[in-house]
Design a protein around this motif. Structure first.
Motif, PDB file in Angstrom:
ATOM      1  N   UNK A  23      32.381  19.467  72.634  1.00 10.38           N
ATOM      2  CA  UNK A  23      31.850  20.817  72.426  1.00 10.38           C
ATOM      3  C   UNK A  23      30.750  20.839  71.361  1.00 10.38           C
ATOM      4  N   UNK A  24      30.040  21.935  71.324  1.00 11.42           N
ATOM      5  CA  UNK A  24      28.914  22.134  70.400  1.00 11.42           C
ATOM      6  C   UNK A  24      29.309  21.883  68.943  1.00 11.42           C
ATOM      7  N   UNK A  25      30.523  22.237  68.564  1.00 14.57           N
ATOM      8  CA  UNK A  25      30.962  22.086  67.171  1.00 14.57           C
ATOM      9  C   UNK A  25      31.027  20.626  66.721  1.00 14.57           C
ATOM     10  N   UNK A  26      31.033  19.674  67.661  1.00 13.16           N
ATOM     11  CA  UNK A  26      31.107  18.251  67.329  1.00 13.16           C
ATOM     12  C   UNK A  26      29.760  17.542  67.418  1.00 13.16           C
ATOM     13  N   UNK A  27      28.675  18.264  67.658  1.00 10.07           N
ATOM     14  CA  UNK A  27      27.384  17.618  67.881  1.00 10.07           C
ATOM     15  C   UNK A  27      26.843  16.903  66.644  1.00 10.07           C
ATOM     16  N   UNK A  28      27.140  17.396  65.446  1.00  6.33           N
ATOM     17  CA  UNK A  28      26.703  16.674  64.243  1.00  6.33           C
ATOM     18  C   UNK A  28      27.370  15.310  64.168  1.00  6.33           C
ATOM     19  N   UNK A  29      28.641  15.258  64.518  1.00  8.83           N
ATOM     20  CA  UNK A  29      29.357  13.981  64.528  1.00  8.83           C
ATOM     21  C   UNK A  29      28.800  13.050  65.604  1.00  8.83           C
ATOM     22  N   UNK A  30      28.485  13.604  66.776  1.00  7.07           N
ATOM     23  CA  UNK A  30      27.914  12.790  67.864  1.00  7.07           C
ATOM     24  C   UNK A  30      26.574  12.217  67.424  1.00  7.07           C
ATOM     25  N   UNK A  31      25.751  13.047  66.783  1.00  6.80           N
ATOM     26  CA  UNK A  31      24.446  12.582  66.294  1.00  6.80           C
ATOM     27  C   UNK A  31      24.639  11.420  65.315  1.00  6.80           C
TER      28      UNK A  31
END
Length: 113
Positions: A23-31
């Motif tokens: 989900x969008x809330x995890x995108x910083x971690x994915x980056x």
């Protein structure tokens, strides 16, 4: 080590390792996972976490022990080779999957900001 913002829980990490979108809330971690130092090692660790149980199951098939070991090792080594050779393409696909910018220069590890 402290947790990063948007760090997914164990179930989401497992889904992410299997190729699902977070989900969008995890995108910083994915980056962080796909662009910071060590991204190739983390990608290989995720691959091994998925493949080792599969190879163990292959080793349990009914056959002489030498064939069971050879089949498991062949699956592990060949899949690891494919992930290693195509790691840049896999990373770009995962970044696109999450709607994040991809690197313009294949030699650079970080995408443009």
């Amino acid at each position: 080590m402290s947790r990063l913002p948007g760090d997914p829980g164990p179930l989401r990490r497992l889904r992410y390792a299997a190729g699902f979108r977070l989900p969008e809330e995890n995108h910083d971690w994915v980056r962080h996972d796909l662009t910071d130092a060590g991204w190739r090692g983390r990608m290989l660790a995720r691959h091994l976490a998925l493949m080792v149980p599969v190879c163990v199951l292959l080793g349990l098939l009914p056959a002489p022990w030498g064939i069971r070991v050879a089949v498991g090792l062949l699956a592990l080594l060949s899949s690891t080779f494919v992930v290693t050779v195509n790691s840049g393409d896999i990373r770009r696909a995962r970044l696109r999957q999450h709607g994040l910018p991809t690197p313009d220069d294949p030699d650079q590890s970080r995408p443009p900001r």
